[in-house]
Design a protein around this motif. Structure first.
Motif, PDB file in Angstrom:
ATOM      1  N   LEU A   1       0.839  -1.192   0.000  1.00 53.49           N
ATOM      2  CA  LEU A   1       0.000   0.000   0.000  1.00 53.49           C
ATOM      3  C   LEU A   1       0.873   1.241   0.000  1.00 53.49           C
ATOM      4  O   LEU A   1       1.932   1.256   0.626  1.00 53.49           O
ATOM      5  N   SER A   2       0.417   2.301  -0.674  1.00 51.59           N
ATOM      6  CA  SER A   2       1.140   3.574  -0.701  1.00 51.59           C
ATOM      7  C   SER A   2       0.272   4.664  -0.108  1.00 51.59           C
ATOM      8  O   SER A   2      -0.937   4.700  -0.325  1.00 51.59           O
TER       9      SER A   2
ATOM     10  N   VAL B   1      -3.988  -2.045  12.335  1.00 50.38           N
ATOM     11  CA  VAL B   1      -5.248  -2.726  12.020  1.00 50.38           C
ATOM     12  C   VAL B   1      -4.966  -4.148  11.530  1.00 50.38           C
ATOM     13  O   VAL B   1      -5.607  -5.112  11.955  1.00 50.38           O
ATOM     14  N   ALA B   2      -3.984  -4.280  10.631  1.00 55.62           N
ATOM     15  CA  ALA B   2      -3.641  -5.596  10.081  1.00 55.62           C
ATOM     16  C   ALA B   2      -3.122  -6.534  11.167  1.00 55.62           C
ATOM     17  O   ALA B   2      -3.524  -7.702  11.240  1.00 55.62           O
ATOM     18  N   GLN B   3      -2.240  -6.027  12.014  1.00 61.46           N
ATOM     19  CA  GLN B   3      -1.634  -6.887  13.031  1.00 61.46           C
ATOM     20  C   GLN B   3      -2.591  -7.181  14.188  1.00 61.46           C
ATOM     21  O   GLN B   3      -2.461  -8.214  14.834  1.00 61.46           O
TER      22      GLN B   3
ATOM     23  N   LYS C   1       3.561  -9.723   9.143  1.00 62.78           N
ATOM     24  CA  LYS C   1       4.805  -8.956   9.209  1.00 62.78           C
ATOM     25  C   LYS C   1       4.602  -7.674   8.409  1.00 62.78           C
ATOM     26  O   LYS C   1       3.921  -7.673   7.398  1.00 62.78           O
ATOM     27  N   ALA C   2       5.208  -6.585   8.878  1.00 63.20           N
ATOM     28  CA  ALA C   2       5.012  -5.302   8.203  1.00 63.20           C
ATOM     29  C   ALA C   2       6.323  -4.545   8.081  1.00 63.20           C
ATOM     30  O   ALA C   2       7.173  -4.609   8.969  1.00 63.20           O
ATOM     31  N   ASP C   3       6.467  -3.856   6.961  1.00 60.24           N
ATOM     32  CA  ASP C   3       7.601  -2.956   6.723  1.00 60.24           C
ATOM     33  C   ASP C   3       7.048  -1.628   6.221  1.00 60.24           C
ATOM     34  O   ASP C   3       6.244  -1.598   5.291  1.00 60.24           O
ATOM     35  N   ILE C   4       7.503  -0.547   6.831  1.00 60.20           N
ATOM     36  CA  ILE C   4       7.150   0.791   6.359  1.00 60.20           C
ATOM     37  C   ILE C   4       8.388   1.369   5.697  1.00 60.20           C
ATOM     38  O   ILE C   4       9.462   1.405   6.293  1.00 60.20           O
TER      39      ILE C   4
ATOM     40  N   SER D   1       5.352   3.748   1.819  1.00 60.50           N
ATOM     41  CA  SER D   1       4.845   2.443   1.411  1.00 60.50           C
ATOM     42  C   SER D   1       4.750   1.537   2.617  1.00 60.50           C
ATOM     43  O   SER D   1       5.634   1.537   3.480  1.00 60.50           O
ATOM     44  N   LEU D   2       3.687   0.790   2.669  1.00 53.92           N
ATOM     45  CA  LEU D   2       3.484  -0.207   3.706  1.00 53.92           C
ATOM     46  C   LEU D   2       3.409  -1.567   3.028  1.00 53.92           C
ATOM     47  O   LEU D   2       2.578  -1.781   2.142  1.00 53.92           O
ATOM     48  N   LYS D   3       4.300  -2.456   3.424  1.00 50.85           N
ATOM     49  CA  LYS D   3       4.304  -3.812   2.894  1.00 50.85           C
ATOM     50  C   LYS D   3       3.838  -4.745   4.001  1.00 50.85           C
ATOM     51  O   LYS D   3       4.479  -4.844   5.048  1.00 50.85           O
TER      52      LYS D   3
END
Length: 95
Positions: free
Chosen positions: A38-39, A55-57, A64-67, A75-77
């Motif tokens: 997501l951007s 929200v996802a976690q 797993k998330a990377d900003i 960007s959010l992965k």
């Protein structure tokens, strides 16, 4: 075969207004399709990305998330444990 299908159509009760489309879900969803990118743009883009990550976690704790701070966007992965989690998350958040 066609004759038999036509005969059985009278036995079908389709009261769902959203129904009527049939697909093999395996043809649409791949087991390895777990990453959602997501951007976000604007002054509060980092806050938006962090909020979406939370929200996802909260919904799927193994996500797993990377900003990533890019030039003009954030960007959010999100990497979900299962492809169905990604699909549910997208539907619930209208993505």
């Amino acid at each position: 075969m066609i004759k038999q299908i036509k005969q059985q159509q009278g036995n079908v009760s389709d009261s769902c207004t959203e129904c009527g489309s049939y697909v093999d879900i395996g043809a649409v969803v791949e087991a390895e399709d777990t990453i959602l990118q997501l951007s976000f743009v604007g002054d509060d883009s980092l806050l938006q990305a962090q909020s979406m990550q939370q929200v996802a976690q909260d919904r799927f704790p193994d996500t797993k998330a990377d900003i990533i701070d890019e030039d003009s966007a954030i960007s959010l992965k999100l990497d979900f444990a299962f492809s169905v989690e990604k699909m549910i998350f997208q539907l619930e958040n209208q993505l």
